[in-house]
Motif scaffolding. Structure first.
Motif, PDB file in Angstrom:
ATOM      1  N   ARG A  95       0.881  -1.195   0.072  1.00  0.00           N
ATOM      2  CA  ARG A  95      -0.416  -0.321  -0.316  1.00  0.00           C
ATOM      3  C   ARG A  95       1.003   0.895   0.145  1.00  0.00           C
ATOM      4  N   VAL A  96       0.744   2.070  -0.845  1.00  0.00           N
ATOM      5  CA  VAL A  96       1.212   3.356  -1.217  1.00  0.00           C
ATOM      6  C   VAL A  96       0.481   4.838  -0.721  1.00  0.00           C
ATOM      7  N   ASN A  97       1.292   5.388   0.239  1.00  0.00           N
ATOM      8  CA  ASN A  97       0.940   6.969   0.055  1.00  0.00           C
ATOM      9  C   ASN A  97       2.017   7.978   0.703  1.00  0.00           C
ATOM     10  N   ASN A  98       1.364   9.080   0.603  1.00  0.00           N
ATOM     11  CA  ASN A  98       3.108  10.472   0.393  1.00  0.00           C
ATOM     12  C   ASN A  98       2.242  11.064   1.617  1.00  0.00           C
ATOM     13  N   ARG A  99       3.406  11.692   2.593  1.00  0.00           N
ATOM     14  CA  ARG A  99       2.340  12.437   2.931  1.00  0.00           C
ATOM     15  C   ARG A  99       3.149  13.917   2.509  1.00  0.00           C
ATOM     16  N   LYS A 100       3.421  14.077   1.717  1.00  0.00           N
ATOM     17  CA  LYS A 100       2.835  15.595   0.859  1.00  0.00           C
ATOM     18  C   LYS A 100       1.449  15.718   1.318  1.00  0.00           C
ATOM     19  N   VAL A 101       1.167  14.540   0.573  1.00  0.00           N
ATOM     20  CA  VAL A 101      -0.892  14.694   0.291  1.00  0.00           C
ATOM     21  C   VAL A 101      -1.109  14.724   1.507  1.00  0.00           C
ATOM     22  N   LEU A 102      -0.646  14.374   2.564  1.00  0.00           N
ATOM     23  CA  LEU A 102      -1.842  13.998   4.356  1.00  0.00           C
ATOM     24  C   LEU A 102      -1.422  15.520   4.601  1.00  0.00           C
ATOM     25  N   ASP A 103      -0.064  15.599   4.498  1.00  0.00           N
ATOM     26  CA  ASP A 103       0.645  17.581   5.162  1.00  0.00           C
ATOM     27  C   ASP A 103      -0.456  18.577   3.704  1.00  0.00           C
ATOM     28  N   GLY A 104      -1.158  18.313   2.795  1.00  0.00           N
ATOM     29  CA  GLY A 104      -2.129  19.107   2.059  1.00  0.00           C
ATOM     30  C   GLY A 104      -3.562  19.018   2.542  1.00  0.00           C
ATOM     31  N   VAL A 105      -4.076  18.231   2.769  1.00  0.00           N
ATOM     32  CA  VAL A 105      -5.410  17.574   3.290  1.00  0.00           C
ATOM     33  C   VAL A 105      -5.475  18.818   4.341  1.00  0.00           C
ATOM     34  N   LEU A 106      -4.049  17.982   5.235  1.00  0.00           N
ATOM     35  CA  LEU A 106      -3.845  18.988   6.665  1.00  0.00           C
ATOM     36  C   LEU A 106      -4.209  20.658   6.867  1.00  0.00           C
ATOM     37  N   GLU A 107      -3.235  20.638   5.660  1.00  0.00           N
ATOM     38  CA  GLU A 107      -3.010  22.744   5.195  1.00  0.00           C
ATOM     39  C   GLU A 107      -4.316  23.379   5.340  1.00  0.00           C
ATOM     40  N   ALA A 108      -4.993  22.391   4.233  1.00  0.00           N
ATOM     41  CA  ALA A 108      -6.740  22.678   3.272  1.00  0.00           C
ATOM     42  C   ALA A 108      -7.661  22.939   4.572  1.00  0.00           C
ATOM     43  N   ILE A 109      -7.493  21.586   5.721  1.00  0.00           N
ATOM     44  CA  ILE A 109      -8.899  22.292   6.565  1.00  0.00           C
ATOM     45  C   ILE A 109      -8.137  23.210   8.172  1.00  0.00           C
TER      46      ILE A 109
ATOM     47  N   GLY B  87     -10.397  17.379  18.596  1.00  0.00           N
ATOM     48  CA  GLY B  87     -10.547  18.547  18.366  1.00  0.00           C
ATOM     49  C   GLY B  87     -11.228  18.885  17.231  1.00  0.00           C
ATOM     50  N   LEU B  88     -11.637  18.443  16.067  1.00  0.00           N
ATOM     51  CA  LEU B  88     -12.389  19.081  14.870  1.00  0.00           C
ATOM     52  C   LEU B  88     -13.036  18.843  14.752  1.00  0.00           C
ATOM     53  N   ASN B  89     -13.586  20.120  14.155  1.00  0.00           N
ATOM     54  CA  ASN B  89     -15.123  20.266  13.840  1.00  0.00           C
ATOM     55  C   ASN B  89     -15.596  19.344  12.886  1.00  0.00           C
ATOM     56  N   ASP B  90     -16.433  19.131  12.552  1.00  0.00           N
ATOM     57  CA  ASP B  90     -17.780  17.442  11.334  1.00  0.00           C
ATOM     58  C   ASP B  90     -17.296  17.992  10.062  1.00  0.00           C
ATOM     59  N   GLU B  91     -16.456  19.278   9.856  1.00  0.00           N
ATOM     60  CA  GLU B  91     -16.515  19.349   8.551  1.00  0.00           C
ATOM     61  C   GLU B  91     -14.535  18.666   8.176  1.00  0.00           C
ATOM     62  N   GLN B  92     -14.250  19.836   8.994  1.00  0.00           N
ATOM     63  CA  GLN B  92     -12.652  18.940   8.554  1.00  0.00           C
ATOM     64  C   GLN B  92     -12.231  17.773   9.306  1.00  0.00           C
ATOM     65  N   ILE B  93     -13.341  17.113   9.694  1.00  0.00           N
ATOM     66  CA  ILE B  93     -13.554  15.753   9.985  1.00  0.00           C
ATOM     67  C   ILE B  93     -13.843  14.827   8.562  1.00  0.00           C
ATOM     68  N   ARG B  94     -14.907  15.429   8.103  1.00  0.00           N
ATOM     69  CA  ARG B  94     -15.612  14.520   7.464  1.00  0.00           C
ATOM     70  C   ARG B  94     -14.516  14.502   5.601  1.00  0.00           C
ATOM     71  N   LYS B  95     -13.319  15.965   5.775  1.00  0.00           N
ATOM     72  CA  LYS B  95     -12.685  15.686   4.249  1.00  0.00           C
ATOM     73  C   LYS B  95     -11.336  14.849   4.760  1.00  0.00           C
ATOM     74  N   ILE B  96     -10.800  14.451   6.319  1.00  0.00           N
ATOM     75  CA  ILE B  96      -9.850  13.539   6.224  1.00  0.00           C
ATOM     76  C   ILE B  96     -10.666  12.451   6.023  1.00  0.00           C
ATOM     77  N   LEU B  97     -11.798  11.962   6.488  1.00  0.00           N
ATOM     78  CA  LEU B  97     -12.579  10.125   6.796  1.00  0.00           C
ATOM     79  C   LEU B  97     -12.454  10.274   4.826  1.00  0.00           C
ATOM     80  N   PHE B  98     -13.262  11.725   4.169  1.00  0.00           N
ATOM     81  CA  PHE B  98     -12.587  11.065   2.628  1.00  0.00           C
ATOM     82  C   PHE B  98     -11.929  10.661   2.184  1.00  0.00           C
ATOM     83  N   PHE B  99     -10.605  11.591   2.677  1.00  0.00           N
ATOM     84  CA  PHE B  99      -8.900  11.372   1.904  1.00  0.00           C
ATOM     85  C   PHE B  99      -8.168   9.801   2.763  1.00  0.00           C
TER      86      PHE B  99
END
Length: 504
Positions: free
Chosen positions: A172-186, A235-247
């Protein structure tokens, strides 16, 4: 009146918590497994290197506190010049030190592998030890994602070289840059949110264990486990959690790639990460590695913080029964990723690097579950019995043993103190020895030896009811000239091997 001297207290034999003794069977199984892994690494053009068990503590990234001993996670002591040293925590940090120290002599890209024990000063538990073995491969000095793609392909080839079928494993392959981008986006970018990001990473890493709902709780207010212990959430809000769970919930990367790109749009790091994932996917597909072998999976986090780009994990897909009697997927047996900053901190200049680490003990357990390891039992040694203990006789027995050994047959001369012949045969039987070689005075005078088939003898003992029948059968014991000892032993061992094959 003189007091009686105190009897010395007997020392209690005990092993430290979190450490284990290894049996002969486990050692041979590991050696068998390491040889197969090494063969794949060598085929890819990697060379071995070895680093010491101890490193200076700061080289491991475990920096000395103002006071106290630097033993958080590592075992440490002071050198004679008052510098702190620690047992290595993994095999990657010592490699980074080795590369930096020998940078002018090393040919870049530096492609290397090594196996060895690592040590964690952590609370031991079921299946969690303070000393365990890893087997790593790394490429230092290659900046392109083709090096990361090659690591993934090499791990897939390694799984198959060990007899793990396609469908029973996936890289299984991922990229920490993508995850960092998601965290920055929220809204979790910047140094001020470093702790919050770490909490989010730890929550995502629990996806396999707690499922999406458990991760949702850990991303929000927190989660209470079955024992009642409460883990505070991010302590994230619902929209932040939604985006992370989508990812982390993406199962078909090809279908979700555009939506993921939209999610990280506007974050330079996230966009770069998506491009790298697309490049890795294209490279492995071009080489014939479909998604059933190497899969883009955004739920892969990897625990270590020094990863800077692609991260990957080798996961076994088959089910096993855990200590609670539950059927569970076996899970991860190794992982790795790109760590461009680890060598650089010694150098003051960028040095890209990527690597993969296999958990040897866990993988060995998996292979045993699949029946892929330790199935070819090593034959116990032929035992040459000691009937007479004069020097001349002992010399003859030793000569028999050496003739067998020099012909490639495992053999030993009985070294115990017991003179009783029956006890020697009991010893050979407990050892699982296939044959016993016997020569008393009468045989020596005739220049012959007796060879007793202990395997056949054990079978006959269940069929023959009295001593007369036993003596008349004599099937399990033959007499041959001394000069024919090796040839007859080889013949009898071959017959036993054929019997085992038929039985299986």
């Amino acid at each position: 009146m003189n007091e009686k001297p105190k009897k010395p207290q007997k020392l209690k034999a005990r092993i430290p918590r979190g450490f284990v003794d290894r049996s002969a069977a486990d050692i041979r199984a590991v050696n068998e497994m390491l040889a197969k892994i090494e063969e794949v690494y060598e085929r890819y053009g990697f060379d071995p290197v070895e680093t010491p068990l101890f490193e200076y503590t700061d080289a491991l990234g475990k920096f000395l506190p103002d006071s106290d001993r630097p033993n958080e996670g590592v075992f440490s002591l002071t050198d004679d010049d008052d510098q702190w040293m620690s047992l290595r925590y993994d095999l990657t940090a010592p490699l980074a030190r080795h590369v930096a120290e020998n940078f002018n002599e090393i040919q870049l890209p530096y492609r290397t592998y090594r196996a060895g024990y690592v040590f964690r000063n952590e609370k031991p538990g079921p299946g969690r030890f303070r000393q365990f073995m890893q087997f790593d491969a790394d490429t230092v000095g290659a900046a392109g994602v083709q090096a990361d793609a090659e690591m993934c392909m090499m791990m897939a080839d390694t799984m198959e070289a060990l007899g793990i079928q396609r469908g029973d494993y996936v890289i299984r392959v991922n990229n920490r840059k993508v995850l960092d981008g998601v965290l920055e986006a929220i809204g979790l970018g910047g140094d001020e949110h470093a702790n919050a990001r770490l909490t989010v990473l730890r929550a995502i890493d629990k996806l396999d264990k707690f499922g999406p709902e458990g991760v949702r709780l850990l991303l929000g207010e927190g989660r209470k486990d079955e024992s009642g212990d409460f883990t505070k959430g991010a302590g994230l809000n619902d929209e932040q959690i939604r985006k992370i769970l989508f990812f982390v919930g993406i199962t078909d990367y090809a279908k979700s790639a555009d939506e993921l790109a939209d999610l990280v749009a506007g974050t330079a790091r996230g966009g770069e990460g998506v491009e790298e994932l697309n490049a890795i996917r294209s490279l492995v597909l071009s080489a014939g590695y479909e998604a059933d072998r190497i899969k883009i999976d955004p739920s892969v986090v990897r625990g270590l913080e020094y990863y800077t780009g692609p991260v990957f994990e080798a996961e076994l897909q088959f089910a096993v029964t855990n200590e609670k009697g539950e059927e569970v997927v076996f899970g991860s047996v190794g992982g790795g990723g790109r760590y461009d900053g680890l060598v650089s901190r010694f150098m003051g200049q960028p040095v890209p690097a990527t690597g993969f680490s296999i958990g040897v003990s866990r993988l060995m357990t998996a292979l045993k579950n699949l029946g892929k390891l330790g199935t070819d039992d090593l034959i116990a040694p032929v035992v040459v019995c000691v009937m007479d203990r004069d020097i001349e006789s002992m010399g003859r027995y030793q000569r028999f043993v050496q003739e067998l050994r020099h012909s490639g047959i495992r053999a030993e001369m009985y070294q115990g103190n017991k003179k009783n012949f029956g006890d020697q045969l009991k010893y050979a039987d407990r050892r699982g020895s296939p044959l016993a070689v016997i020569q008393g005075g009468d045989e020596r005078a005739s220049g012959v030896v007796q060879i007793k088939d202990l395997i056949e003898g054990k079978r006959l003992s269940g069929e023959i009811q009295d001593n007369v029948a036993w003596r008349e059968a004599r099937v399990a014991q033959v007499s041959v000239p001394e000069t024919d000892l090796v040839a007859k032993v080889r013949e009898m061992l071959a017959a036993q091997a054929e019997d085992r094959t038929r039985a299986n």
